[in-house]
Design a protein around this motif. Structure first.
Motif, PDB file in Angstrom:
ATOM      1  N   GLY A  82      21.550  38.324  28.020  1.00  0.00           N
ATOM      2  CA  GLY A  82      22.034  37.440  26.955  1.00  0.00           C
ATOM      3  C   GLY A  82      21.790  35.999  27.327  1.00  0.00           C
ATOM      4  O   GLY A  82      21.595  35.673  28.504  1.00  0.00           O
ATOM      5  N   MET A  83      21.766  35.131  26.329  1.00  0.00           N
ATOM      6  CA  MET A  83      21.568  33.720  26.651  1.00  0.00           C
ATOM      7  C   MET A  83      22.401  32.842  25.723  1.00  0.00           C
ATOM      8  O   MET A  83      22.486  33.086  24.522  1.00  0.00           O
ATOM      9  N   VAL A  84      23.005  31.822  26.334  1.00  0.00           N
ATOM     10  CA  VAL A  84      23.751  30.828  25.562  1.00  0.00           C
ATOM     11  C   VAL A  84      23.108  29.479  25.849  1.00  0.00           C
ATOM     12  O   VAL A  84      22.782  29.168  26.997  1.00  0.00           O
ATOM     13  N   PHE A  85      22.931  28.686  24.783  1.00  0.00           N
ATOM     14  CA  PHE A  85      22.155  27.453  24.887  1.00  0.00           C
ATOM     15  C   PHE A  85      23.066  26.225  24.839  1.00  0.00           C
ATOM     16  O   PHE A  85      24.174  26.268  24.324  1.00  0.00           O
ATOM     17  N   PHE A  91      23.677  30.339  13.733  1.00  0.00           N
ATOM     18  CA  PHE A  91      22.951  30.418  12.471  1.00  0.00           C
ATOM     19  C   PHE A  91      23.865  29.874  11.372  1.00  0.00           C
ATOM     20  O   PHE A  91      24.887  30.481  11.072  1.00  0.00           O
ATOM     21  N   PRO A  92      23.501  28.737  10.779  1.00  0.00           N
ATOM     22  CA  PRO A  92      24.440  28.036   9.889  1.00  0.00           C
ATOM     23  C   PRO A  92      24.710  28.770   8.582  1.00  0.00           C
ATOM     24  O   PRO A  92      25.707  28.496   7.931  1.00  0.00           O
TER      25      PRO A  92
ATOM     26  N   GLY B 119      15.421  26.012  18.094  1.00  0.00           N
ATOM     27  CA  GLY B 119      16.477  26.680  18.869  1.00  0.00           C
ATOM     28  C   GLY B 119      17.003  27.932  18.188  1.00  0.00           C
ATOM     29  O   GLY B 119      17.409  28.878  18.860  1.00  0.00           O
ATOM     30  N   HIS B 120      16.985  27.950  16.854  1.00  0.00           N
ATOM     31  CA  HIS B 120      17.464  29.148  16.153  1.00  0.00           C
ATOM     32  C   HIS B 120      16.521  30.316  16.378  1.00  0.00           C
ATOM     33  O   HIS B 120      16.950  31.470  16.466  1.00  0.00           O
ATOM     34  N   ILE B 121      15.232  30.005  16.456  1.00  0.00           N
ATOM     35  CA  ILE B 121      14.255  31.062  16.711  1.00  0.00           C
ATOM     36  C   ILE B 121      14.484  31.629  18.110  1.00  0.00           C
ATOM     37  O   ILE B 121      14.545  32.843  18.311  1.00  0.00           O
TER      38      ILE B 121
END
Ligand code: ADP
Ligand code: MG
Lengths: 242, 220
Positions: A82-85, A91-92, B119-121
């Motif tokens: 998993g990854m958190v940025f 996703f708005p 970043g969403h991609i």
């Protein structure tokens, strides 16, 4: 066998070599804190671990599977990583709950009712049970980042990569996110965190990695390293007296 | 100079005019759905597809955007039979409209896709989604939301431009007006009524598109 086994990884962007032979072991249950100057290759290393970036030589194995292997199923690999940025990247157009359940539904074909339970479980883990129906624009930065953590956890990864996940937050919101990460660490989730939160790295980390000039320059138990850095570069970085 | 307006003279032709209106509405609806669908495919190909597919769509878009609609229509209706493809007036009208809107909406939607943060991609990809899943579930809706007003305007433009299909005798609203005034010689009344009908259509469509936008894009 380490869960994440990084061997002599080299990575260049064009002519610029960013990773110059990084080697690192991360065992099941480790909380590895990666520190280092901006531009030292920390993000690049994380992005190589889940195949967002390719590398030119060396190897990275996650749970025994080589990331760049010819027969490697990247989809399978990314389920485990998993990854958190830094920038949340929620996703708005989806609610918090929908953010959490999108990948399980699309990738794992999780059914609607199961997905709802999953959203509940994961949002509870990050303390946001009451925000399931909120859109990202209706959440604070700290809450958005916690949803992003819940979203990554919903795939039940074996290891979670966090790239400076509190760096884009207002100072008063940093702690709520760190507390969530600390709870995950206590639950035994394997974590690899790039962070500037030195106190957190020291208190919660089981392993400290100092990246410098494209290498894992120094590594060891956080407390020992902070108290007695072996190399002058780390000493200078943490501002310890020489 | 006096001219006595006699809208009453249109009454016997209400049926013809209504059929023309219906044709224009159906033509617009179908070619909007097909054209936007084509535009979505084109935008996907240009941003995520293999290079050859991107190039095919570049050529298509430039070809359509830089030639008059009436020439495209004539080419399809009068030109294609030379290649053995004979279409009816209506088929040619639907095809020309779809191809035309498809080109413009490819460009419009592509701009929306490119405005979605990278970043969403990456977030989608790191959640183990394929790039097509990312496009379908994460990018497309955001892209459409960003360009919805522009796309709505283009759809209206294409609806108004559909009057050109009367030139191949597709029996749309303008064709009906031509027909009526050739019978009763009331050109002013016929075209005035039809102009009002187009205006009404445009207003109703704008409102509908705005409503669809509100339904599709909550929470912003
Ligand atoms: N996509 C890219 N293209 C070219 N150079 C890049 C790219 N991404 C990062 N770099 C360069 O690689 C180096 C390491 O970047 P990064 O891994 O982001 O460092 P850190 O996360 O430690 O600040 C920097 O010099 C950066 O400019
Ligand atoms: Mg970085």
């Amino acid at each position: 066998m380490p869960l994440v086994d990084i061997r002599d990884v080299r990575k260049s962007y064009g002519a610029v070599e960013v990773l110059k032979g990084v080697s690192l072991d991360i065992a099941q249950g480790d909380v590895a804190a990666i520190i280092g100057r901006s531009g030292s290759g920390k993000s690049t290393l994380l992005r190589c671990i889940n195949g967002l970036e390719t590398y030119q030589s060396g190897s990275i194995c996650v749970d025994g599977v080589e990331v760049a292997g010819e027969k490697t199923n990247l989809r399978e690999l990314r389920r485990n990583v998993g990854m958190v940025f830094q920038q949340f990247n929620l996703f708005p157009h989806l609610t918090a709950a929908q953010n959490v359940t999108l990948a399980p539904k699309v990738v794992n074909k999780t059914g609607e009712t199961q997905a709802m339970d999953l959203a509940k479980e994961m949002l509870a883990k990050v303390g946001l049970s009451d925000k399931a129906g909120n859109y990202p624009s209706q959440l604070s930065g700290g809450q958005q980042q916690r949803v992003a953590i819940a979203r990554a956890l919903a795939m039940r990864p074996k290891v979670l990569l966090c790239d400076e996940i509190t760096s884009a937050l207002d100072p008063e919101l940093v702690n709520e996110v760190l507390r969530v990460v600390e709870r995950l660490a206590k639950e035994g989730i394997t974590l690899i965190l790039v962070t500037h939160e030195m106190r957190f790295a020291r208190d919660v980390g089981t392993k400290l990695v100092f990246m410098h000039a494209g290498k894992a320059h120094e590594e060891g138990p956080p407390k020992a390293l902070f108290d007695a850095p072996r190399t002058p570069e780390l000493r200078q970085f943490i501002g310890a007296p020489a | 100079m006096t001219y006595k307006l006699q809208f009453g003279e249109l009454l016997p032709y209400m049926g013809v005019l209504f059929e023309g209106l219906l044709f224009t509405v159906v033509l617009t609806l179908i070619s909007t759905v097909a054209g936007v669908g084509l535009g979505i495919g084109g935008a996907a190909a240009r941003t995520f597809g293999p290079p050859w597919a991107g190039r095919v769509f570049v050529i298509y878009v430039e070809l359509i955007r830089n030639t008059p609609f009436i020439v495209q229509l004539f080419f399809i209706y009068f030109g294609l039979p030379a290649l053995g493809l004979k279409l009816s007036e209506s088929q040619a009208a639907f095809l020309a409209m779809t191809i035309n809107l498809g080109a413009y909406s490819t460009e419009i939607i592509r701009a929306g896709v490119e405005a979605v943060p990278k970043g969403h991609i990456e977030a989608g990809v790191s959640l183990a989604m394929t790039k097509w899943e990312v496009f379908a579930h994460i990018i497309l809706k955001q892209a459409l939301q960003k360009i919805w007003p522009a796309l709505s305007s283009q759809i209206i433009i294409v609806m108004l431009g559909s009057s050109v299909v009367s030139q191949i005798s597709a029996e749309d609203l303008t064709y009906a007006a031509n027909f009526v005034q050739s019978r009763n010689f009331r050109a002013f009344e016929a075209y005035f009524a039809v102009a009002l009908a187009y205006l009404g259509l445009a207003i109703v469509m704008r409102a509908m598109l705005r409503g669809i936008g509100r339904l599709m894009f909550p929470g912003h």
